[in-house]
Design a protein around this motif. Structure first.
Motif, mmCIF file in Angstrom:
data_model
loop_
_atom_site.group_PDB
_atom_site.id
_atom_site.type_symbol
_atom_site.label_atom_id
_atom_site.label_comp_id
_atom_site.label_asym_id
_atom_site.label_seq_id
_atom_site.Cartn_x
_atom_site.Cartn_y
_atom_site.Cartn_z
ATOM 1 N N UNK A 7 -117.748 -7.664 56.829
ATOM 2 C CA UNK A 7 -117.273 -8.396 55.660
ATOM 3 C C UNK A 7 -116.462 -9.599 56.125
ATOM 4 N N UNK A 8 -116.208 -10.538 55.245
ATOM 5 C CA UNK A 8 -115.588 -11.836 55.538
ATOM 6 C C UNK A 8 -114.285 -11.678 56.334
ATOM 7 N N UNK A 9 -114.241 -12.286 57.520
ATOM 8 C CA UNK A 9 -113.084 -12.138 58.405
ATOM 9 C C UNK A 9 -111.821 -12.776 57.841
ATOM 10 N N UNK A 10 -111.958 -13.851 57.062
ATOM 11 C CA UNK A 10 -110.770 -14.478 56.487
ATOM 12 C C UNK A 10 -110.273 -13.697 55.271
ATOM 13 N N UNK A 11 -111.181 -13.299 54.395
ATOM 14 C CA UNK A 11 -110.788 -12.491 53.242
ATOM 15 C C UNK A 11 -110.188 -11.163 53.697
ATOM 16 N N UNK A 12 -110.668 -10.648 54.832
ATOM 17 C CA UNK A 12 -110.186 -9.376 55.340
ATOM 18 C C UNK A 12 -108.719 -9.376 55.709
ATOM 19 N N UNK A 47 -105.910 -6.359 55.545
ATOM 20 C CA UNK A 47 -105.029 -6.000 56.654
ATOM 21 C C UNK A 47 -103.562 -6.025 56.214
ATOM 22 N N UNK A 48 -103.189 -7.046 55.449
ATOM 23 C CA UNK A 48 -101.814 -7.104 54.942
ATOM 24 C C UNK A 48 -101.504 -5.895 54.062
ATOM 25 N N UNK A 49 -102.483 -5.512 53.242
ATOM 26 C CA UNK A 49 -102.263 -4.378 52.329
ATOM 27 C C UNK A 49 -102.085 -3.074 53.102
ATOM 28 N N UNK A 50 -102.961 -2.799 54.069
ATOM 29 C CA UNK A 50 -102.882 -1.503 54.749
ATOM 30 C C UNK A 50 -101.679 -1.419 55.684
ATOM 31 N N UNK A 51 -101.165 -2.557 56.138
ATOM 32 C CA UNK A 51 -100.024 -2.522 57.058
ATOM 33 C C UNK A 51 -98.675 -2.653 56.352
ATOM 34 N N UNK A 52 -98.649 -3.322 55.188
ATOM 35 C CA UNK A 52 -97.361 -3.548 54.514
ATOM 36 C C UNK A 52 -97.289 -2.946 53.112
ATOM 37 N N UNK A 53 -98.447 -2.648 52.511
ATOM 38 C CA UNK A 53 -98.463 -2.190 51.126
ATOM 39 C C UNK A 53 -98.411 -3.312 50.125
ATOM 40 N N UNK A 54 -98.454 -4.576 50.626
ATOM 41 C CA UNK A 54 -98.394 -5.723 49.720
ATOM 42 C C UNK A 54 -99.676 -5.823 48.899
ATOM 43 N N UNK A 55 -99.498 -6.038 47.589
ATOM 44 C CA UNK A 55 -100.644 -6.270 46.730
ATOM 45 C C UNK A 55 -101.074 -5.034 45.968
ATOM 46 N N UNK A 65 -106.945 -3.384 59.770
ATOM 47 C CA UNK A 65 -108.259 -3.697 59.200
ATOM 48 C C UNK A 65 -108.700 -5.073 59.658
ATOM 49 N N UNK A 66 -109.994 -5.250 59.864
ATOM 50 C CA UNK A 66 -110.533 -6.568 60.196
ATOM 51 C C UNK A 66 -111.906 -6.741 59.558
ATOM 52 N N UNK A 67 -112.167 -7.942 59.068
ATOM 53 C CA UNK A 67 -113.514 -8.317 58.698
ATOM 54 C C UNK A 67 -114.213 -8.833 59.947
ATOM 55 N N UNK A 68 -115.406 -8.344 60.215
ATOM 56 C CA UNK A 68 -116.131 -8.764 61.417
ATOM 57 C C UNK A 68 -117.053 -9.945 61.150
#
Length: 406
Positions: free
Chosen positions: A64-69, A73-81, A123-126
């Motif tokens: 999935x899109x690496x930039x959108x991802x 990543x921010x959500x799974x690491x910080x809970x933001x959003x 998480x990362x978009x590849x």
């Protein structure tokens, strides 16, 4: 023959996979033959959870899109959003709608809650910011890269100002023109501005390399990683747009190759950070040459990301293919017994892990008398069977017997 193959089957769990691979690879790639099938996503999620919790993997990458991802990543690491918003905007190709992907992202967030950052699963978009029918504007990647550098190096070193960059990019809808995929003349990729942008992107990426010590001292590891992501995405997108404007017969082959080169670069960057898991289509992750039919092209061939990454990582890259028996709601009925899927279907088990290169290797199996395995033919464009020719370069196979697609 089924009895021989039975001797090489194992349960689908992390310990069995790693025992089959004989070591923990830097990148463990789990392919899939179709996208979105709930049973396949559940199997993937269970395997990835074990590999994270018990075997030290700290990144999960999806096709999935690496930039959108970065939003995920921010959500799974910080809970933001908000999870719904993160899934809608952070997973391209509308993959946020798949329950299996929702479960994976929610589990990653729950796993990270209360843990120190060093123990977080990331998480990362590849994939690049690409769809089958279009490619994104290079604006997001170029502007983010320019912003990062302008805050850390002398202004005189930058190849242009932010205003000049914005003016050269122009309206985003020039880049995302839907008709451009079918008509090269509708692409902006070989315009004078696009050619100049390729040079500017190269200059900006070069600044990352030539000022690495200074940037290392003035950035967090995450900021530095993201700057390099912006650089390779900007240069890759501009390269992709350039060849979208190419009218030659090699156009689609070039585009498929460029997309997979972008995936490969993203995976190699993740490997530098630590052990990574990746889930994508088998055709992106296999070591052999990839093939597909598209529109008026009966057979396109290119080297996928797995082939490219394995030339760099060697046996630190492992490819586990997923195969299925039936997908009846899409017209895929029980496989013929002389195919790879047919041999595995004959085991009668719902889900197994198979060593394709063991003593009773599938690529040597065939029918009695040593006849070669036949290639299964899919009646549905959205499902790609395994090619027997690829088995010798496949480290393991996860086989799921009967798969509802939705």
């Amino acid at each position: 023959m089924v009895r021989d193959i039975e001797d090489t089957v194992h349960p689908v769990d992390a310990a069995s996979v790693l025992a089959l691979l004989r070591d923990r690879p830097r990148i463990l790639a789990l392919g899939e033959p179709t996208h979105g099938a709930p049973d396949l996503l559940r199997t993937r999620n269970a395997l990835f959870r074990e590999l994270v919790e018990q075997h030290g993997y700290r990144t999960i990458a999806l096709e999935t899109d690496c930039l959108a991802g970065l939003l995920v990543d921010d959500y799974v690491t910080t809970g933001r959003g908000d999870l719904d918003d993160v899934l809608a905007r952070g997973l391209s190709h509308e993959w946020g709608a798949y329950p299996g992907n929702r479960e994976l992202v929610a589990w990653m967030r729950a796993h990270n809650e209360g843990r120190p950052a060093a123990e977080h699963v990331r998480f990362a978009g590849a994939d690049g910011p690409l769809e089958i029918s279009a490619a994104a504007s290079p604006r997001a990647a170029l502007v983010a890269l320019h912003d990062y550098l302008s805050a850390r190096v002398d202004a005189d070193l930058l190849p242009c100002t932010a205003d000049v960059l914005d003016r050269m990019i122009g309206p985003d809808d020039r880049w995302t023109e839907p008709a451009a995929m079918m008509d090269p003349a509708r692409s902006v990729g070989q315009s004078a501005e696009a050619r100049e942008l390729r040079l500017l992107a190269d200059d900006l990426a070069t600044l990352l390399e030539t000022h690495a010590p200074q940037l290392l001292a003035g950035s967090t590891p995450q900021e530095r990683d993201r700057a390099h992501l912006y650089a390779r995405t900007a240069t890759g997108l501009l390269r992709y747009h350039f060849w979208m404007a190419d009218p030659s017969p090699a156009r689609m082959t070039r585009l498929l190759g460029i997309r997979d080169a972008m995936i490969a670069d993203n995976l190699l960057a993740l490997a530098e950070r630590g052990p990574a898991l990746v889930s994508a289509h088998n055709s992106h992750l296999q070591r052999g040459r990839s093939t597909m039919a598209m529109w008026d092209h009966p057979r396109l061939e290119w080297w996928g990301a797995g082939a490219l990454v394995s030339t760099r990582l060697g046996d630190r890259y492992a490819f586990v293919a997923t195969a299925l028996g039936t997908l009846r709601d899409q017209g895929v009925e029980a496989p013929e017994p002389d195919t790879v899927e047919g041999l595995l279907y004959g085991l009668g088990r719902d889900e197994v892990l198979v060593d394709p290169r063991g003593p009773a290797a599938l690529h040597r199996a065939g029918a009695d008398g040593g006849a070669a395995l036949a290639a299964r033919v899919s009646p549905w464009f959205g499902y790609a069977p395994l090619d027997p020719a690829d088995l010798a370069e496949t480290d393991a196979i996860v086989f799921v017997r009967d798969v509802p697609h939705r």
